[in-house]
Design an enzyme around this catalytic site. Sequence first.
Site, PDB file in Angstrom:
ATOM      1  CE  LYS A   1      -4.111  -2.008   1.073  1.00 25.96           C
ATOM      2  NZ  LYS A   1      -5.411  -1.763   0.495  1.00 25.96           N
TER       3      LYS A   1
ATOM      4  CE1 TYR B   1      -8.198  -0.137  11.211  1.00 26.16           C
ATOM      5  CE2 TYR B   1      -9.916   1.396  11.878  1.00 26.16           C
ATOM      6  CZ  TYR B   1      -8.579   1.106  11.665  1.00 26.16           C
ATOM      7  OH  TYR B   1      -7.627   2.057  11.908  1.00 26.16           O
TER       8      TYR B   1
ATOM      9  N   GLY C   1     -21.175   0.184   9.592  1.00 29.86           N
ATOM     10  CA  GLY C   1     -20.093   0.239  10.575  1.00 29.86           C
ATOM     11  C   GLY C   1     -19.680   1.637  10.989  1.00 29.86           C
TER      12      GLY C   1
END
Length: 324
Positions: free
Chosen positions: A36, A141, A284
């Site tokens: 990333k 997460y 979420g």
Amino acid sequence: MKNILVVGGAGYIGSHVVKMLDQKGYCPIVFDNLSKGHLAAVQSYPFEQGDIRDRERLNEIFCKYKIEAVMHFAAFIEVAESIQSPSKYYHNNVENVLHLLDCMVENHIPYFVFSSTAATFGEPVQKKIDETHPQHPCNPYGNTKLIVEKMLKDFEKAYGLKSTVLRYFNAAGADDSGEIGESHTPETHLIPIVLQAAAKKRPNVKIFGTDYPTKDGSCIRDFIHVNDLSQAHILALEKMEQENKSDQFNLGSGNGFSVLEIIEKTKQITGVDFKVETAPRRKGDPAILIADSTKAKNVLGWSPRYSLTRIIETAWNWEKNRKY
Ligand code: UDP
């Protein structure tokens, strides 16, 4: 000069912390698998490509450099993706951190700074979230980050590893130099998305939910400049080394802005109008997340310097001239 291993140092927040560590006289060693991160963000710092799953590679690094402390930024961070692909999140954000911690213990590295998140708190039960707020994440997460926070407590008790947990609220903005900034693929964060609409790199901005129990119906978040976060990392590291003690801090500005306010402010700052659409809520997402960072101010002497205007201005400067 103290060598600090910065895992994920080629990513958005990691690269800003690396730059500040260097400015403060530390020697940051960037460790990144570049899945990333961006090599262009590493600039001239020592760089080691690798993956924390690869314990041999980690041991090699710990033998090559005398590392005083490790900072970890190499997590997956998208709430929606974590709901769709929790396995990916548990493997990277929990299992891989466990490998890193095991190697640190084996190599007698005493200090760890961990990037955690407001998402470990879930739905707030009070207006501003301080460190005593209950932690009940509402997405995978947040769960992965909370598991590591718990692992760190157990590792301290058993092996004496000291850690500082820094729970970021909404990191945003870019370095004033315009040399480094935020670049995610795909981009999911509000401010870069809004700026990309202003730069005509995307056709519109979608507001995820306009029926939240907030003043204008859109979600409220606490945006904190990436260099203010970087400053907190340096202060936290110094404090942990001086006192040889673990701690946790919530890092935000203490001010909440709605998605609609961010869009309006961005239109003002850029002087560009762009299309805005309403869309269903994103799974979420808590309605409101605002930090109470009194503890970081009192204990670390931390005080954020960048206003929301400056956050958007630096991010706009980056968006217009981005290097990667
Ligand atoms: N958001 C939005 N449109 C977008 C991206 C984000 O309305 O294109 C909203 C999102 O639902 C949340 C807020 O902006 O309420 C901040 O989202 P972001 O992904 O930037 O950070 P998070 O709070 O999830 O860490």
